[in-house]
Design a protein around this motif. Structure first.
Motif, short mmCIF file in Angstrom:
data_model
loop_
_atom_site.label_atom_id
_atom_site.label_comp_id
_atom_site.label_asym_id
_atom_site.label_seq_id
_atom_site.Cartn_x
_atom_site.Cartn_y
_atom_site.Cartn_z
N UNK A 41 -36.05 65.42 -70.90
CA UNK A 41 -35.90 66.88 -70.94
C UNK A 41 -36.04 67.50 -69.56
N UNK A 42 -36.76 66.82 -68.66
CA UNK A 42 -36.97 67.39 -67.32
C UNK A 42 -36.16 66.65 -66.26
N UNK A 43 -35.30 65.75 -66.69
CA UNK A 43 -34.44 65.03 -65.75
C UNK A 43 -35.19 64.04 -64.87
N UNK A 44 -36.34 63.57 -65.35
CA UNK A 44 -37.13 62.61 -64.56
C UNK A 44 -36.78 61.19 -64.96
N UNK A 45 -36.83 60.29 -63.97
CA UNK A 45 -36.78 58.87 -64.29
C UNK A 45 -38.17 58.48 -64.80
N UNK A 46 -38.23 57.64 -65.82
CA UNK A 46 -39.53 57.15 -66.31
C UNK A 46 -39.67 55.68 -65.96
N UNK A 47 -40.73 55.38 -65.20
CA UNK A 47 -41.04 53.99 -64.83
C UNK A 47 -42.48 53.74 -65.26
N UNK A 178 -46.56 59.08 -54.51
CA UNK A 178 -47.56 60.14 -54.40
C UNK A 178 -48.28 60.28 -55.74
N UNK A 179 -49.23 59.39 -55.97
CA UNK A 179 -49.95 59.33 -57.25
C UNK A 179 -51.34 59.93 -57.08
N UNK A 180 -51.62 61.00 -57.80
CA UNK A 180 -52.95 61.60 -57.72
C UNK A 180 -53.79 61.09 -58.90
N UNK A 181 -54.34 59.88 -58.73
CA UNK A 181 -55.14 59.26 -59.80
C UNK A 181 -56.38 60.08 -60.12
N UNK A 182 -56.91 60.78 -59.12
CA UNK A 182 -58.13 61.55 -59.33
C UNK A 182 -57.94 62.71 -60.30
N UNK A 183 -56.71 63.14 -60.51
CA UNK A 183 -56.48 64.29 -61.39
C UNK A 183 -56.35 63.89 -62.85
N UNK A 184 -56.09 62.61 -63.11
CA UNK A 184 -55.71 62.20 -64.47
C UNK A 184 -56.78 62.50 -65.51
N UNK A 185 -58.03 62.33 -65.12
CA UNK A 185 -59.11 62.47 -66.11
C UNK A 185 -59.92 63.74 -65.90
N UNK A 186 -59.39 64.68 -65.12
CA UNK A 186 -60.03 66.00 -65.08
C UNK A 186 -59.84 66.60 -66.47
N UNK A 221 -42.13 59.17 -56.24
CA UNK A 221 -42.55 58.55 -57.48
C UNK A 221 -44.07 58.69 -57.62
N UNK A 222 -44.53 58.94 -58.83
CA UNK A 222 -45.97 59.13 -59.06
C UNK A 222 -46.22 59.65 -60.46
N UNK A 223 -47.38 60.25 -60.66
CA UNK A 223 -47.79 60.89 -61.92
C UNK A 223 -48.36 59.90 -62.92
N UNK A 224 -49.24 60.39 -63.75
CA UNK A 224 -49.85 59.58 -64.80
C UNK A 224 -49.89 60.36 -66.11
N UNK A 225 -50.49 59.75 -67.08
CA UNK A 225 -50.56 60.30 -68.43
C UNK A 225 -51.20 61.69 -68.48
N UNK A 240 -41.59 59.29 -62.88
CA UNK A 240 -42.94 59.30 -63.48
C UNK A 240 -43.43 57.87 -63.69
N UNK A 241 -44.70 57.65 -63.36
CA UNK A 241 -45.28 56.30 -63.46
C UNK A 241 -46.35 56.18 -64.55
N UNK A 242 -46.40 57.09 -65.49
CA UNK A 242 -47.49 57.09 -66.48
C UNK A 242 -47.55 55.76 -67.22
N UNK A 243 -48.76 55.35 -67.56
CA UNK A 243 -48.93 54.06 -68.23
C UNK A 243 -49.79 54.12 -69.48
N UNK A 244 -50.92 54.82 -69.38
CA UNK A 244 -51.90 54.80 -70.48
C UNK A 244 -51.36 55.42 -71.77
N UNK A 245 -50.35 56.31 -71.64
CA UNK A 245 -49.87 57.06 -72.80
C UNK A 245 -49.43 56.16 -73.97
N UNK A 246 -49.01 54.95 -73.68
CA UNK A 246 -48.49 54.09 -74.75
C UNK A 246 -49.59 53.74 -75.75
N UNK A 247 -50.80 53.50 -75.24
CA UNK A 247 -51.89 53.02 -76.10
C UNK A 247 -53.05 54.00 -76.19
#
Ligand SMILES: *Cc1c(COP(=O)(O)O)cnc(C)c1O
Length: 369
Positions: A41-47, A178-186, A221-225, A240-247
């Motif tokens: 929907x946002x025209x992003x590649x998902x990896x 450009x992955x901001x891992x520190x933001x994922x669990x805020x 490339x970056x971003x998480x769940x 987008x590089x999100x991973x945890x969303x699957x499980x």
């Protein structure tokens, strides 16, 4: 020989031997579809990131829905996914050991391969590894967008690295990670939005510096769940590089979701009660060798039960006064953090309507030699 299987396909979930990782297939499929739809929907590649599950069968499902490839964190992980037929892999991390770098051309022969760098030494050694090979590798400069792990700031070093990659035969400057891992669990959407806004500023600054030096920035490339809608809306990111969303896991479940809504808690750890000798407690058959606690204790699915502690081979649960729970009963826990927990198990058991439908091997588990 395969390690011992916890279950047989077609059997009732009641026959699964414990401790076992159980995936609710309805929730899992819903999660995969939700993330792919958001990317589309946002025209992003998902990896999607494969480090979370380390399971080629899950990666195949993600590719089947439209993912462009997967991310791996370790070379050994990437080699397993490549052998399993995943055709496009980004090692979203640095590799410094020349002996490991020497394995990359053979991997690049099998798959479209990418890797991250943040030091001229990485570029030099990558160039040496690919010298004399017919293969090429996509090289991304990792930007530190606030996590303080790997990566350079948007400054001279970014430009120098991009120039060195561009000049090296065998290497293609493919963009920045450009992955901001520190933001994922805020916990709140507002905190995550503020953190990603800062990351986006760094990316913009980096793009401007590269442009000044006459270099195009092909992909960010970056971003998480926890943050993917924010990077998607930034206009700066393309993948987008999100991973945890699957499980998913108990720590992600503590985030207050943004307008995009939460992913379903697809993964649980099925355990068997081995002792109720102490009043008000149940001890189940998993400890630190089957579940980790760095993001908090596992959370029992039954809201009347809480975890009290995890030792090597035991997890101690507090159960209500007068609870009928007895040895041999089975209890499900949601692990605090899926990545290291999947890494401890050989199999993931896919269940639908109480029946074991799939048995997936966690083929890429291990420390990543
Ligand atoms: C872990 C990681 C991700 C995925 O993050 P999740 O929180 O699991 O969605 C993406 N990119 C990089 C570089 C990572 O290390």
């Amino acid at each position: 020989m395969d390690p011992r299987k916890p279950a047989a396909v077609g059997a009732s979930v009641d026959t699964v031997e414990t401790p076992a990782l159980i995936v609710d297939l309805d929730m899992f499929e819903q999660n995969l579809a939700k993330m792919q739809a958001a990317a589309d929907a946002t025209g992003m590649r998902l990896r999607p990131h494969g480090k979370a599950h380390k399971t080629p069968e899950i990666a195949r499902r993600q590719m089947g829905l439209g993912a462009v490839g997967i991310c791996c964190q370790k070379l050994a992980e990437a080699e397993v996914f490549a052998d399993a037929g995943i055709p496009d892999i980004l090692i979203s991390n640095q590799i410094a050991d020349p002996a490991k770098l020497a394995r990359l051309p053979a991997l690049a022969k099998k798959v479209k391969l990418g890797i991250c760098v943040d030091d001229p030494l990485h570029v030099e050694r990558l160039a040496q590894a690919f010298d004399g090979s017919d293969e090429r590798i996509d090289v991304y400069v990792e930007l530190d967008v606030g996590m303080g792990r790997c990566g350079v700031p948007a400054g001279d070093r970014l430009v120098a690295l991009a120039q060195a990659i561009t000049a090296a035969p065998g290497l293609t400057f493919a963009g920045v990670q450009a992955y901001q891992g520190g933001a994922q669990h805020m916990r709140t959407h507002a905190e995550r939005a503020a953190s990603v806004a800062q990351a986006v500023d760094v990316v913009r600054a980096g793009r401007a510096l590269l442009a000044e030096a006459g270099l195009d920035l092909p992909l960010v490339t970056g971003a998480g769940t926890g943050t993917y809608p924010l990077e998607s809306a930034s206009g700066e990111y393309g993948e987008l590089q999100a991973g945890s969303y699957a499980l998913m896991d108990a720590d992600y479940a503590r985030n207050t979701p943004g307008p995009e809504g939460a992913f379903a808690p697809a993964l649980t750890l099925l355990t068997t009660v081995i002792s109720t000798a102490v009043a008000g407690r149940a001890v189940v058959d998993v400890g630190l060798k089957g579940v980790t606690v760095e993001f908090g204790l596992p959370v029992p699915v039954d809201p009347d039960i809480t975890a009290r502690g995890v030792a090597d081979e035991h997890c101690i649960l507090v159960i209500p006064e007068g609870s009928p729970i007895r040895p041999g009963d089975r209890l499900s826990l949601v692990p605090g953090h899926i990545d290291p927990v999947c890494n401890l198990h050989d199999w993931i058991v896919g269940v639908r309507d109480g029946v074991v439908e799939e048995l997936w091997r966690v083929e890429a588990r291990g420390p990543g030699l």
